[in-house]
Design an enzyme around this catalytic site. Structure first.
Site, PDB file in Angstrom:
ATOM      1  N   LYS A  44     108.256  31.693  21.881  1.00 30.78           N
ATOM      2  CA  LYS A  44     109.556  31.105  21.655  1.00 30.78           C
ATOM      3  C   LYS A  44     110.490  32.069  20.926  1.00 30.78           C
ATOM      4  O   LYS A  44     111.718  31.916  20.944  1.00 30.78           O
ATOM      5  CB  LYS A  44     109.407  29.857  20.760  1.00 30.78           C
ATOM      6  CG  LYS A  44     108.525  28.779  21.315  1.00 30.78           C
ATOM      7  CD  LYS A  44     108.342  27.677  20.250  1.00 30.78           C
ATOM      8  CE  LYS A  44     107.255  26.737  20.622  1.00 30.78           C
ATOM      9  NZ  LYS A  44     106.806  25.928  19.445  1.00 30.78           N
ATOM     10  N   GLY A  45     109.901  33.026  20.226  1.00 27.26           N
ATOM     11  CA  GLY A  45     110.675  33.805  19.252  1.00 27.26           C
ATOM     12  C   GLY A  45     111.830  34.601  19.823  1.00 27.26           C
ATOM     13  O   GLY A  45     112.803  34.876  19.125  1.00 27.26           O
ATOM     14  N   ASP A 101     110.857  39.445  20.611  1.00 23.57           N
ATOM     15  CA  ASP A 101     111.576  39.398  19.337  1.00 23.57           C
ATOM     16  C   ASP A 101     111.025  40.439  18.372  1.00 23.57           C
ATOM     17  O   ASP A 101     111.783  41.151  17.718  1.00 23.57           O
ATOM     18  CB  ASP A 101     111.540  37.996  18.721  1.00 23.57           C
ATOM     19  CG  ASP A 101     110.147  37.434  18.616  1.00 23.57           C
ATOM     20  OD1 ASP A 101     109.264  37.870  19.385  1.00 23.57           O
ATOM     21  OD2 ASP A 101     109.913  36.551  17.776  1.00 23.57           O
ATOM     22  N   PHE A 153     107.961  40.331   5.592  1.00 20.36           N
ATOM     23  CA  PHE A 153     107.870  39.016   6.219  1.00 20.36           C
ATOM     24  C   PHE A 153     109.279  38.521   6.476  1.00 20.36           C
ATOM     25  O   PHE A 153     109.955  38.049   5.574  1.00 20.36           O
ATOM     26  CB  PHE A 153     107.103  38.038   5.325  1.00 20.36           C
ATOM     27  CG  PHE A 153     106.498  36.909   6.110  1.00 20.36           C
ATOM     28  CD1 PHE A 153     107.202  36.270   7.108  1.00 20.36           C
ATOM     29  CD2 PHE A 153     105.207  36.489   5.845  1.00 20.36           C
ATOM     30  CE1 PHE A 153     106.651  35.248   7.846  1.00 20.36           C
ATOM     31  CE2 PHE A 153     104.630  35.460   6.567  1.00 20.36           C
ATOM     32  CZ  PHE A 153     105.357  34.845   7.582  1.00 20.36           C
ATOM     33  N   ASP A 160     110.136  32.937  13.184  1.00 19.85           N
ATOM     34  CA  ASP A 160     109.756  31.767  12.390  1.00 19.85           C
ATOM     35  C   ASP A 160     108.682  32.063  11.356  1.00 19.85           C
ATOM     36  O   ASP A 160     107.991  33.094  11.413  1.00 19.85           O
ATOM     37  CB  ASP A 160     109.220  30.668  13.312  1.00 19.85           C
ATOM     38  CG  ASP A 160     107.794  30.961  13.809  1.00 19.85           C
ATOM     39  OD1 ASP A 160     107.552  32.098  14.295  1.00 19.85           O
ATOM     40  OD2 ASP A 160     106.919  30.083  13.670  1.00 19.85           O
ATOM     41  N   ARG A 166     113.879  29.462  12.517  1.00 17.90           N
ATOM     42  CA  ARG A 166     114.289  30.159  13.743  1.00 17.90           C
ATOM     43  C   ARG A 166     115.802  30.123  13.936  1.00 17.90           C
ATOM     44  O   ARG A 166     116.366  31.004  14.572  1.00 17.90           O
ATOM     45  CB  ARG A 166     113.620  29.520  14.976  1.00 17.90           C
ATOM     46  CG  ARG A 166     112.120  29.734  15.085  1.00 17.90           C
ATOM     47  CD  ARG A 166     111.667  29.362  16.487  1.00 17.90           C
ATOM     48  NE  ARG A 166     110.242  29.101  16.603  1.00 17.90           N
ATOM     49  CZ  ARG A 166     109.320  30.015  16.877  1.00 17.90           C
ATOM     50  NH1 ARG A 166     109.666  31.277  17.000  1.00 17.90           N
ATOM     51  NH2 ARG A 166     108.050  29.668  17.000  1.00 17.90           N
TER      52      ARG A 166
END
Ligand code: PRP
Length: 181
Positions: A44-45, A101, A153, A160, A166
């Site tokens: 999904k990223g 991503d 991070f 996410d 997101r």
């Protein structure tokens, strides 16, 4: 705009992302202008990045979508990710742009590229929003990258933590207290 309270600092602003993605779109457009490439979004990223990138290309393209299992919770015996949602397009003889991503260990993109190459496309080019080369274990490099960063991070603009953040319009460094609980 004040960043989300879980963000330590904004690493890339909306404007910086827009410029980098637009520049990549122009580079791709120059190469693929007459090739009608299949642009593959890895779910999904990469959704946010993909949506902006294809609009910056200004040439004929075809969309498709692919989802690989996270290697954290679903690997095959060979250590490769599995395809949870496959393409609908027959990519044999087609030029493919694989949009990610983030490339971290490189395992996901390496496995997905291997799967796609087995279908005899004319070419596969991998492009990513963020590359973290310090964490690479797989033997793969992105063909084009918006941002190259040391290990951190990060969340936002599609990225996410536990399916959150997101929709932040920028990329920010997440507070350690959020994920170290
Ligand atoms: C993330 C990201 C890449 C992969 C990168 O996917 O979108 O696909 O991890 O990591 P790697 O280079 O170490 O393989 P994730 O499994 O978190 O799913 P998501 O895209 O739905 O967030």
């Amino acid at each position: 705009m004040t960043p989300h309270p879980d963000i330590v600092y904004v690493l890339f602003t909306e404007a910086e992302i827009a410029k980098a993605v637009c520049d990549m779109g122009k580079r791709l457009r120059n190469y693929y202008a007459d090739k009608n490439p299949v642009v593959v979004c890895t779910l999904k990223g990469a959704v946010t990045f993909f949506a902006d990138l294809v609009r910056a290309m200004d040439c004929p393209v075809q969309f498709d979508f692919l989802q690989a299992s996270s290697y954290h919770d679903g690997t095959t015996s060979g250590g490769c990710v599995q395809i949870k949602k496959d393409l609908e397009t027959d990519i044999a003889g087609r030029h493919v742009i694989l949009v990610e991503d983030i490339i971290d260990t490189g395992n996901t993109i390496a496995c997905v590229k291997q799967v796609l190459l087995a279908r005899n496309p004319a070419s596969v080019r991998t492009v990513c929003l963020v590359d973290k080369p310090d964490r690479r274990t797989a033997d793969i490099q992105s063909d084009d990258t918006c941002f190259c960063i040391p290990d951190a991070f990060i969340v936002g603009y599609g990225l996410d933590y536990a399916q959150r953040y997101r929709n932040l319009p920028y990329i920010g460094v997440l507070k350690e207290s959020v994920y170290a609980k």
